[in-house]
Design a protein around this motif. Structure first.
Motif, PDB file in Angstrom:
ATOM      1  N   GLU A 162     -17.889  -6.409 -12.360  1.00 59.96           N
ATOM      2  CA  GLU A 162     -19.341  -6.492 -12.162  1.00 59.96           C
ATOM      3  C   GLU A 162     -19.830  -5.411 -11.191  1.00 59.96           C
ATOM      4  O   GLU A 162     -20.894  -4.823 -11.381  1.00 59.96           O
ATOM      5  N   LEU A 163     -19.017  -5.113 -10.167  1.00 56.20           N
ATOM      6  CA  LEU A 163     -19.382  -4.117  -9.155  1.00 56.20           C
ATOM      7  C   LEU A 163     -18.982  -2.695  -9.536  1.00 56.20           C
ATOM      8  O   LEU A 163     -19.291  -1.749  -8.812  1.00 56.20           O
ATOM      9  N   GLY A 164     -18.253  -2.550 -10.641  1.00 55.29           N
ATOM     10  CA  GLY A 164     -17.798  -1.224 -11.063  1.00 55.29           C
ATOM     11  C   GLY A 164     -16.607  -0.722 -10.272  1.00 55.29           C
ATOM     12  O   GLY A 164     -16.351   0.483 -10.211  1.00 55.29           O
ATOM     13  N   VAL A 165     -15.848  -1.636  -9.667  1.00 56.33           N
ATOM     14  CA  VAL A 165     -14.662  -1.273  -8.897  1.00 56.33           C
ATOM     15  C   VAL A 165     -13.483  -1.150  -9.856  1.00 56.33           C
ATOM     16  O   VAL A 165     -13.205  -2.066 -10.624  1.00 56.33           O
ATOM     17  N   LYS A 166     -12.804  -0.006  -9.820  1.00 58.50           N
ATOM     18  CA  LYS A 166     -11.635   0.217 -10.670  1.00 58.50           C
ATOM     19  C   LYS A 166     -10.415  -0.434 -10.014  1.00 58.50           C
ATOM     20  O   LYS A 166     -10.205  -0.299  -8.812  1.00 58.50           O
ATOM     21  N   VAL A 167      -9.612  -1.136 -10.815  1.00 62.26           N
ATOM     22  CA  VAL A 167      -8.498  -1.937 -10.303  1.00 62.26           C
ATOM     23  C   VAL A 167      -7.166  -1.378 -10.820  1.00 62.26           C
ATOM     24  O   VAL A 167      -7.034  -1.091 -12.011  1.00 62.26           O
ATOM     25  N   PHE A 168      -6.204  -1.246  -9.883  1.00 58.88           N
ATOM     26  CA  PHE A 168      -4.891  -0.707 -10.216  1.00 58.88           C
ATOM     27  C   PHE A 168      -3.791  -1.531  -9.556  1.00 58.88           C
ATOM     28  O   PHE A 168      -3.978  -2.042  -8.455  1.00 58.88           O
ATOM     29  N   PRO A 169      -2.608  -1.618 -10.200  1.00 55.68           N
ATOM     30  CA  PRO A 169      -1.477  -2.310  -9.577  1.00 55.68           C
ATOM     31  C   PRO A 169      -0.869  -1.458  -8.467  1.00 55.68           C
ATOM     32  O   PRO A 169      -0.810  -0.227  -8.576  1.00 55.68           O
ATOM     33  N   GLY A 170      -0.410  -2.102  -7.398  1.00 54.17           N
ATOM     34  CA  GLY A 170       0.169  -1.369  -6.278  1.00 54.17           C
ATOM     35  C   GLY A 170       1.680  -1.363  -6.225  1.00 54.17           C
ATOM     36  O   GLY A 170       2.270  -0.510  -5.566  1.00 54.17           O
ATOM     37  N   ILE A 171       2.323  -2.278  -6.927  1.00 55.54           N
ATOM     38  CA  ILE A 171       3.788  -2.373  -6.887  1.00 55.54           C
ATOM     39  C   ILE A 171       4.471  -1.046  -7.245  1.00 55.54           C
ATOM     40  O   ILE A 171       5.482  -0.696  -6.624  1.00 55.54           O
ATOM     41  N   PRO A 172       3.954  -0.264  -8.206  1.00 57.26           N
ATOM     42  CA  PRO A 172       4.604   1.019  -8.480  1.00 57.26           C
ATOM     43  C   PRO A 172       4.725   1.929  -7.250  1.00 57.26           C
ATOM     44  O   PRO A 172       5.655   2.733  -7.165  1.00 57.26           O
ATOM     45  N   PHE A 173       3.841   1.781  -6.272  1.00 60.93           N
ATOM     46  CA  PHE A 173       3.951   2.592  -5.063  1.00 60.93           C
ATOM     47  C   PHE A 173       5.106   2.129  -4.181  1.00 60.93           C
ATOM     48  O   PHE A 173       5.577   2.883  -3.327  1.00 60.93           O
ATOM     49  N   LEU A 174       5.570   0.897  -4.387  1.00 52.81           N
ATOM     50  CA  LEU A 174       6.742   0.407  -3.664  1.00 52.81           C
ATOM     51  C   LEU A 174       8.023   0.777  -4.394  1.00 52.81           C
ATOM     52  O   LEU A 174       9.007   1.172  -3.775  1.00 52.81           O
ATOM     53  N   THR A 175       8.010   0.621  -5.715  1.00 48.88           N
ATOM     54  CA  THR A 175       9.222   0.863  -6.502  1.00 48.88           C
ATOM     55  C   THR A 175       9.394   2.325  -6.889  1.00 48.88           C
ATOM     56  O   THR A 175      10.500   2.762  -7.165  1.00 48.88           O
ATOM     57  N   GLY A 176       8.285   3.054  -6.956  1.00 48.41           N
ATOM     58  CA  GLY A 176       8.334   4.439  -7.412  1.00 48.41           C
ATOM     59  C   GLY A 176       8.216   4.564  -8.921  1.00 48.41           C
ATOM     60  O   GLY A 176       7.951   5.635  -9.442  1.00 48.41           O
ATOM     61  N   MET A 177       8.397   3.463  -9.636  1.00 42.71           N
ATOM     62  CA  MET A 177       8.353   3.498 -11.095  1.00 42.71           C
ATOM     63  C   MET A 177       6.908   3.415 -11.584  1.00 42.71           C
ATOM     64  O   MET A 177       6.252   2.401 -11.408  1.00 42.71           O
ATOM     65  N   GLY A 178       6.414   4.518 -12.129  1.00 41.10           N
ATOM     66  CA  GLY A 178       5.052   4.569 -12.637  1.00 41.10           C
ATOM     67  C   GLY A 178       4.021   4.948 -11.592  1.00 41.10           C
ATOM     68  O   GLY A 178       2.825   5.009 -11.886  1.00 41.10           O
ATOM     69  N   ALA A 179       4.453   5.225 -10.367  1.00 43.39           N
ATOM     70  CA  ALA A 179       3.517   5.534  -9.279  1.00 43.39           C
ATOM     71  C   ALA A 179       2.744   6.817  -9.549  1.00 43.39           C
ATOM     72  O   ALA A 179       1.543   6.886  -9.267  1.00 43.39           O
ATOM     73  N   ASP A 180       3.398   7.830 -10.089  1.00 47.63           N
ATOM     74  CA  ASP A 180       2.710   9.106 -10.329  1.00 47.63           C
ATOM     75  C   ASP A 180       1.570   8.950 -11.321  1.00 47.63           C
ATOM     76  O   ASP A 180       0.491   9.519 -11.120  1.00 47.63           O
ATOM     77  N   GLU A 181       1.795   8.174 -12.368  1.00 50.40           N
ATOM     78  CA  GLU A 181       0.754   7.980 -13.376  1.00 50.40           C
ATOM     79  C   GLU A 181      -0.449   7.245 -12.780  1.00 50.40           C
ATOM     80  O   GLU A 181      -1.601   7.610 -13.023  1.00 50.40           O
ATOM     81  N   ILE A 182      -0.185   6.223 -11.996  1.00 52.38           N
ATOM     82  CA  ILE A 182      -1.280   5.468 -11.381  1.00 52.38           C
ATOM     83  C   ILE A 182      -1.982   6.330 -10.338  1.00 52.38           C
ATOM     84  O   ILE A 182      -3.214   6.344 -10.266  1.00 52.38           O
ATOM     85  N   TYR A 183      -1.217   7.081  -9.563  1.00 54.09           N
ATOM     86  CA  TYR A 183      -1.828   7.962  -8.568  1.00 54.09           C
ATOM     87  C   TYR A 183      -2.743   8.984  -9.258  1.00 54.09           C
ATOM     88  O   TYR A 183      -3.839   9.264  -8.765  1.00 54.09           O
ATOM     89  N   ASP A 184      -2.297   9.524 -10.375  1.00 54.48           N
ATOM     90  CA  ASP A 184      -3.138  10.480 -11.112  1.00 54.48           C
ATOM     91  C   ASP A 184      -4.455   9.847 -11.559  1.00 54.48           C
ATOM     92  O   ASP A 184      -5.504  10.478 -11.486  1.00 54.48           O
TER      93      ASP A 184
END
Length: 99
Positions: A70-92
């Protein structure tokens, strides 16, 4: 877009602080001026209106997701930043919004 990224976990201390620091450091390295803040999940309803990006640790409930949408806030998972798996894609994806 509002110039603030929030990272939320249960207490707003350990996990969210770690991920917020990682993202903030990467922003700094990439020359991106965007506020990053760790918050506790209990205060998420108060924090969302000031945020443009929300990175979660535990899956948020449907009420929080609806409010973010409703507020237009984009939501992303944070666990990849802990594991390193998929972090680059989410960071991009995040940096595309933050630039």
């Amino acid at each position: 877009m509002k110039r603030k990224l929030i990272v939320a976990c249960g207490s707003g201390v350990a996990t969210s602080q770690t991920i917020a620091s990682k993202i903030a450091n990467k922003f700094e390295d990439d020359g991106i001026d965007f506020q990053v803040e760790a918050v506790d999940y209990k205060s998420i309803a108060n924090e969302l209106p000031q945020a443009g990006i929300y990175v979660y640790i535990a899956q948020p409930d449907s009420e929080v997701l609806s409010k973010a949408d409703e507020l237009g806030v984009k939501v992303f998972p944070g666990i990849p930043f802990l594991t390193g798996m998929g972090a680059d894609e989410i960071y991009d994806q995040i940096t595309a919004l933050a630039k």
